[in-house]
Design a protein around this motif. Structure first.
Motif, PDB file in Angstrom:
ATOM      1  N   GLU A  47       0.893  -1.077  -0.014  1.00  0.00           N
ATOM      2  CA  GLU A  47      -0.025   0.011   0.048  1.00  0.00           C
ATOM      3  C   GLU A  47       0.952   1.228   0.126  1.00  0.00           C
ATOM      4  O   GLU A  47       1.760   1.554   0.713  1.00  0.00           O
ATOM      5  CB  GLU A  47      -0.943  -0.037   1.302  1.00  0.00           C
ATOM      6  CG  GLU A  47      -1.716   1.077   1.380  1.00  0.00           C
ATOM      7  CD  GLU A  47      -2.336   1.231   2.816  1.00  0.00           C
ATOM      8  OE1 GLU A  47      -3.071   2.216   3.004  1.00  0.00           O
ATOM      9  OE2 GLU A  47      -1.836   0.496   3.756  1.00  0.00           O
ATOM     10  N   LEU A  48       0.774   2.020  -0.921  1.00  0.00           N
ATOM     11  CA  LEU A  48       1.345   3.240  -0.909  1.00  0.00           C
ATOM     12  C   LEU A  48       0.628   4.675  -0.752  1.00  0.00           C
ATOM     13  O   LEU A  48      -0.258   4.785  -1.312  1.00  0.00           O
ATOM     14  CB  LEU A  48       1.892   3.464  -2.401  1.00  0.00           C
ATOM     15  CG  LEU A  48       3.270   2.511  -2.857  1.00  0.00           C
ATOM     16  CD1 LEU A  48       3.679   2.393  -4.281  1.00  0.00           C
ATOM     17  CD2 LEU A  48       4.407   2.519  -1.903  1.00  0.00           C
ATOM     18  N   LYS A  76       1.859   0.063   9.549  1.00  0.00           N
ATOM     19  CA  LYS A  76       0.692  -0.219   9.873  1.00  0.00           C
ATOM     20  C   LYS A  76       0.670  -1.811  10.477  1.00  0.00           C
ATOM     21  O   LYS A  76      -0.310  -2.118  11.401  1.00  0.00           O
ATOM     22  CB  LYS A  76      -0.527  -0.556   8.648  1.00  0.00           C
ATOM     23  CG  LYS A  76      -0.934   1.176   8.376  1.00  0.00           C
ATOM     24  CD  LYS A  76      -2.253   1.136   7.623  1.00  0.00           C
ATOM     25  CE  LYS A  76      -2.560   2.433   7.542  1.00  0.00           C
ATOM     26  NZ  LYS A  76      -3.299   2.738   6.366  1.00  0.00           N
ATOM     27  N   ARG A  77       1.343  -2.747   9.600  1.00  0.00           N
ATOM     28  CA  ARG A  77       1.550  -4.049  10.361  1.00  0.00           C
ATOM     29  C   ARG A  77       1.853  -4.008  11.689  1.00  0.00           C
ATOM     30  O   ARG A  77       1.279  -4.633  12.585  1.00  0.00           O
ATOM     31  CB  ARG A  77       2.332  -4.778   9.418  1.00  0.00           C
ATOM     32  CG  ARG A  77       1.807  -6.157   9.307  1.00  0.00           C
ATOM     33  CD  ARG A  77       2.910  -7.007   8.225  1.00  0.00           C
ATOM     34  NE  ARG A  77       3.957  -7.498   9.015  1.00  0.00           N
ATOM     35  CZ  ARG A  77       3.991  -8.547   9.475  1.00  0.00           C
ATOM     36  NH1 ARG A  77       2.831  -9.351   9.887  1.00  0.00           N
ATOM     37  NH2 ARG A  77       5.210  -8.957  10.329  1.00  0.00           N
ATOM     38  N   ASP A 124       6.176   4.022   1.961  1.00  0.00           N
ATOM     39  CA  ASP A 124       5.494   2.831   2.188  1.00  0.00           C
ATOM     40  C   ASP A 124       5.136   2.491   3.658  1.00  0.00           C
ATOM     41  O   ASP A 124       5.868   2.294   4.602  1.00  0.00           O
ATOM     42  CB  ASP A 124       6.219   1.628   1.741  1.00  0.00           C
ATOM     43  CG  ASP A 124       5.670   0.082   1.774  1.00  0.00           C
ATOM     44  OD1 ASP A 124       4.533   0.016   2.387  1.00  0.00           O
ATOM     45  OD2 ASP A 124       6.130  -0.797   1.487  1.00  0.00           O
ATOM     46  N   VAL A 125       3.907   2.637   3.896  1.00  0.00           N
ATOM     47  CA  VAL A 125       3.592   2.618   5.341  1.00  0.00           C
ATOM     48  C   VAL A 125       2.821   1.339   5.634  1.00  0.00           C
ATOM     49  O   VAL A 125       2.390   0.853   6.891  1.00  0.00           O
ATOM     50  CB  VAL A 125       2.426   3.689   5.609  1.00  0.00           C
ATOM     51  CG1 VAL A 125       3.070   5.128   5.612  1.00  0.00           C
ATOM     52  CG2 VAL A 125       1.264   3.302   4.766  1.00  0.00           C
ATOM     53  N   SER A 126       2.817   0.268   4.589  1.00  0.00           N
ATOM     54  CA  SER A 126       2.177  -0.951   4.983  1.00  0.00           C
ATOM     55  C   SER A 126       2.848  -1.864   6.068  1.00  0.00           C
ATOM     56  O   SER A 126       2.449  -2.319   7.109  1.00  0.00           O
ATOM     57  CB  SER A 126       2.149  -1.816   3.818  1.00  0.00           C
ATOM     58  OG  SER A 126       3.323  -2.157   3.291  1.00  0.00           O
ATOM     59  N   GLY A 127       4.193  -1.689   6.175  1.00  0.00           N
ATOM     60  CA  GLY A 127       5.301  -2.378   7.396  1.00  0.00           C
ATOM     61  C   GLY A 127       4.850  -1.736   8.687  1.00  0.00           C
ATOM     62  O   GLY A 127       4.438  -2.172   9.667  1.00  0.00           O
ATOM     63  N   SER A 135      -0.558  -2.533  14.125  1.00  0.00           N
ATOM     64  CA  SER A 135      -1.678  -3.979  14.379  1.00  0.00           C
ATOM     65  C   SER A 135      -1.019  -4.898  15.177  1.00  0.00           C
ATOM     66  O   SER A 135      -1.945  -5.428  16.050  1.00  0.00           O
ATOM     67  CB  SER A 135      -2.390  -4.016  13.069  1.00  0.00           C
ATOM     68  OG  SER A 135      -2.226  -5.514  12.859  1.00  0.00           O
TER      69      SER A 135
END
Ligand code: ADP
Length: 285
Positions: A1-2, A29-30, A24-27, A33
């Motif tokens: 997700e970018l 956010k993971r 890249d914020v997917s890391g 969470s």
């Protein structure tokens, strides 16, 4: 997700496309969470014994006030619950300390034979009470390895304690140390040095219930238990193998779990004998 980095000016017409910075914020956010899952898990783990404590205290204050027999029984239960909470907190602290250092190589040297001997001595009485035979098998001489003796003691303590916890009375638990030489190392992907034994394998074998295949990859997750009720009843925190995994990572070792349902389990750790050999010196011309 970018998604665009916050604070970046939006691109109007005519702006150079090279100004766009994506982050890249997917890391992130993971990680967030995972953290909130973790907080939820910890809260849940502590809530259960706390609710038990409060329930018994209320009963002691009210209906059971003058019941001597009930009082003695309730106090035992409350003590066990408080001790369990205390173990959870101690394990959490230990886990966070280990995680903090996970990417720093351990200082000092440790002797696994000495460590295994002292862990077995420490748990000997617990084994004996249940008629469990706790046996150590090791070569006469086992070289020191680079490692933190306290952390490696904790690893072995957790593995042997689990083996005892999940064994039936009169069973056999074996701790076995062996020196691993080069060919086996290739498979294990560990650093190696020509000629000398290059790693130490330490396995803890039990004749317990075994673990179904689908659970094995998840055993080192925090609070993962195959049988919740059984683990709690045995006083487990669900954090022991997570601690083992992080300590072994820090020592650049490996953990292997083999198990056959109804027959038993073998937890093996492989630890490299020496730090990575230095790069060869350039040949003078
Ligand atoms: P616990 O405190 O619950 O023992 P661990 O992290 O040490 O937590 O282990 C996680 C789970 O792995 C346990 O709840 C149990 O289901 C399983 N397990 C660990 N060791 C053994 C073993 N020797 N035999 C069978 N199951 C085991």
């Amino acid at each position: 997700e970018l998604v665009p980095v916050e604070g970046q000016p939006s691109l109007g017409p005519g702006r150079a496309a090279s100004l766009i910075v994506f982050h890249d914020v997917s890391g992130l956010k993971r990680a967030e969470s995972l953290r909130s899952d973790f907080v939820a898990n910890v809260s849940h783990e502590l809530k259960t014994p706390l609710a038990t404590l409060i329930g018994f205290l209320e009963t002691l204050k009210g209906p059971a006030r003058n019941d001597e027999q009930a009082r003695a029984r309730f106090i035992d239960i409350m003590l066990a619950e408080a001790q369990r909470m205390s173990r959870i907190v101690a394990d959490l602290l230990s886990l966070s300390r280990i995680e903090l250092n996970e990417f720093q190589p351990p200082e000092g040297r440790a002797n696994l034979k000495r460590i295994a001997g002292s862990v077995i001595d420490g748990l000997g009485l617990k084994a004996k009470e249940r008629g469990i035979v706790l046996r150590l098998s090791a070569p006469d001489s086992v070289p020191d390895i680079p490692g933190d003796a306290d952390e490696l003691t904790q690893v072995l303590q957790n593995l042997v304690d689990n083996a005892l916890k999940y064994s039936r009375d009169q069973a056999l638990v074996t701790v076995e140390l062996s020196l691993i030489t080069e060919p086996a190392l290739l498979r294990l992907n560990l650093p190696q040095q020509r000629g000398a034994p290059a790693a130490i394998a330490l396995s803890v074998r039990d004749q317990g219930p075994g673990i179904a295949r689908e659970h094995i990859p998840r055993l080192t997750e925090r609070f993962y238990r195959v049988d919740n009720a059984r683990s709690r009843e045995m006083g487990g925190t669900g954090l022991g193998l997570a601690i083992v995994k992080h300590i072994i990572n820090r020592h650049r070792g490996r953990l292997e779990i083999q198990s056959v349902l109804g027959q038993g389990s073998v937890f093996t750790i492989y630890l490299p004998m020496d730090s990575l050999p230095a790069a060869p010196a350039p040949v003078a011309s």
